[in-house]
Scaffold this motif. Structure first.
Motif, short mmCIF file in Angstrom:
data_model
loop_
_atom_site.label_atom_id
_atom_site.label_comp_id
_atom_site.label_asym_id
_atom_site.label_seq_id
_atom_site.Cartn_x
_atom_site.Cartn_y
_atom_site.Cartn_z
N UNK A 85 1.27 -2.90 6.46
CA UNK A 85 1.48 -2.43 5.08
C UNK A 85 2.09 -1.04 5.13
N UNK A 86 3.09 -0.83 4.29
CA UNK A 86 3.73 0.48 4.18
C UNK A 86 3.84 0.82 2.70
N UNK A 87 3.34 2.01 2.36
CA UNK A 87 3.46 2.51 1.00
C UNK A 87 4.20 3.84 1.04
N UNK A 88 5.15 4.02 0.15
CA UNK A 88 5.89 5.27 0.03
C UNK A 88 5.50 5.91 -1.29
N UNK A 89 5.00 7.14 -1.22
CA UNK A 89 4.52 7.84 -2.41
C UNK A 89 3.60 6.95 -3.24
N UNK A 90 2.66 6.31 -2.58
CA UNK A 90 1.62 5.45 -3.17
C UNK A 90 2.15 4.15 -3.77
N UNK A 91 3.38 3.76 -3.45
CA UNK A 91 3.94 2.49 -3.91
C UNK A 91 4.12 1.55 -2.72
N UNK A 92 3.35 0.44 -2.70
CA UNK A 92 3.47 -0.50 -1.58
C UNK A 92 4.87 -1.09 -1.55
N UNK A 93 5.42 -1.20 -0.35
CA UNK A 93 6.79 -1.66 -0.16
C UNK A 93 6.81 -3.12 0.29
N UNK A 94 7.88 -3.81 -0.04
CA UNK A 94 8.09 -5.19 0.39
C UNK A 94 8.77 -5.17 1.75
N UNK A 95 8.10 -5.74 2.74
CA UNK A 95 8.67 -5.84 4.08
C UNK A 95 9.49 -7.11 4.20
N UNK A 122 4.26 8.63 3.45
CA UNK A 122 4.35 7.24 3.90
C UNK A 122 2.98 6.86 4.46
N UNK A 123 2.34 5.92 3.82
CA UNK A 123 1.05 5.41 4.28
C UNK A 123 1.31 4.14 5.10
N UNK A 124 0.76 4.11 6.30
CA UNK A 124 1.00 2.99 7.21
C UNK A 124 -0.34 2.38 7.60
N UNK A 125 -0.44 1.07 7.43
CA UNK A 125 -1.60 0.32 7.91
C UNK A 125 -1.06 -0.74 8.87
N UNK A 126 -1.60 -0.75 10.08
CA UNK A 126 -1.16 -1.73 11.07
C UNK A 126 -2.40 -2.37 11.68
N UNK A 127 -2.70 -3.60 11.23
CA UNK A 127 -3.87 -4.35 11.70
C UNK A 127 -3.47 -5.52 12.59
N UNK A 128 -2.28 -5.44 13.15
CA UNK A 128 -1.78 -6.54 13.99
C UNK A 128 -2.72 -6.76 15.18
N UNK A 129 -3.21 -7.98 15.30
CA UNK A 129 -4.05 -8.48 16.38
C UNK A 129 -5.46 -7.91 16.42
N UNK A 130 -5.86 -7.13 15.43
CA UNK A 130 -7.23 -6.61 15.43
C UNK A 130 -8.26 -7.73 15.31
N UNK A 131 -7.90 -8.82 14.64
CA UNK A 131 -8.86 -9.92 14.49
C UNK A 131 -9.01 -10.73 15.77
N UNK A 132 -8.11 -10.56 16.72
CA UNK A 132 -8.15 -11.33 17.97
C UNK A 132 -8.79 -10.52 19.09
N UNK A 133 -8.46 -9.23 19.19
CA UNK A 133 -8.91 -8.41 20.32
C UNK A 133 -9.66 -7.17 19.83
N UNK A 160 -2.85 5.47 8.54
CA UNK A 160 -2.55 6.90 8.62
C UNK A 160 -1.52 7.22 7.54
N UNK A 161 -1.46 8.50 7.18
CA UNK A 161 -0.49 8.97 6.19
C UNK A 161 0.43 9.96 6.87
N UNK A 162 1.73 9.74 6.69
CA UNK A 162 2.77 10.61 7.22
C UNK A 162 3.29 11.44 6.05
#
Length: 165
Positions: A85-95, A122-133, A160-162
């Motif tokens: 998930x990526x949000x720019x200035x609190x607006x979630x972006x379409x990937x 820029x708010x970044x959430x990266x949960x890739x593979x957290x449910x597996x490992x 994290x927020x950039x």
């Protein structure tokens, strides 16, 4: 932080065989102002991604060149939409998932966000593979013309927020 990126990249590219003692992804996000887009490249171990797809979709999925690629791209696109998930200035972006390619033991995922004008955060959430490992670590590097930063994201701290300020 740059050393962390280099060491992580070496670990991914120098791994051999199907087994590795660590679970890691590296995601690079670059803001390209003249194209008004975020260009995102994520590297994930082939066997880890295959393991996730087998658990979520079908036990028979095999990641390789040319086999069921359109179906795999469909499932990867849906997975990325849920986990990155990526949000720019609190607006979630379409990937937009553009596709993938295989390089040694890694899958390189190409993603973009279009229509991006100037932003301050820029708010970044990266949960890739957290449910597996349980030990999955996701390194995120973000770069604009004026600033760059790296983050190490883990299951207990997946966002994290950039700030450009």
């Amino acid at each position: 932080m740059r050393i962390l990126f280099v060491l992580s990249f070496l670990l991914i590219t120098l791994s051999s065989g199907k087994f590795h003692a660590y679970h890691l992804s590296i995601t690079n996000i670059e803001y390209v102002s003249d194209k008004q887009e975020l260009q995102i490249i994520s590297r994930v171990f082939v066997d880890d991604l295959e393991n996730m797809l087998r658990q979520r979709v079908n036990d028979d999925i095999i990641l390789n060149h040319g086999r069921d690629e359109s179906a795999i791209d469909f499932y990867l696109g849906k997975y990325i939409d849920n986990k990155l998930k990526i949000s720019l200035d609190d607006q979630e972006q379409k990937l937009s998932f553009l596709g993938k390619e295989y390089e040694n033991d890694a899958v390189i995922l190409y993603i973009k966000v279009s229509g991006v004008s100037q932003f301050k955060t820029c708010s970044i959430t990266n949960k890739i593979l957290f449910e597996i490992f349980d030990d999955q670590q996701n390194i995120v590097n973000i770069k604009t013309a004026s600033k760059s930063r790296s983050f190490l994201l883990i299951a207990d701290n997946s966002s994290q927020i950039f700030n450009l300020n």
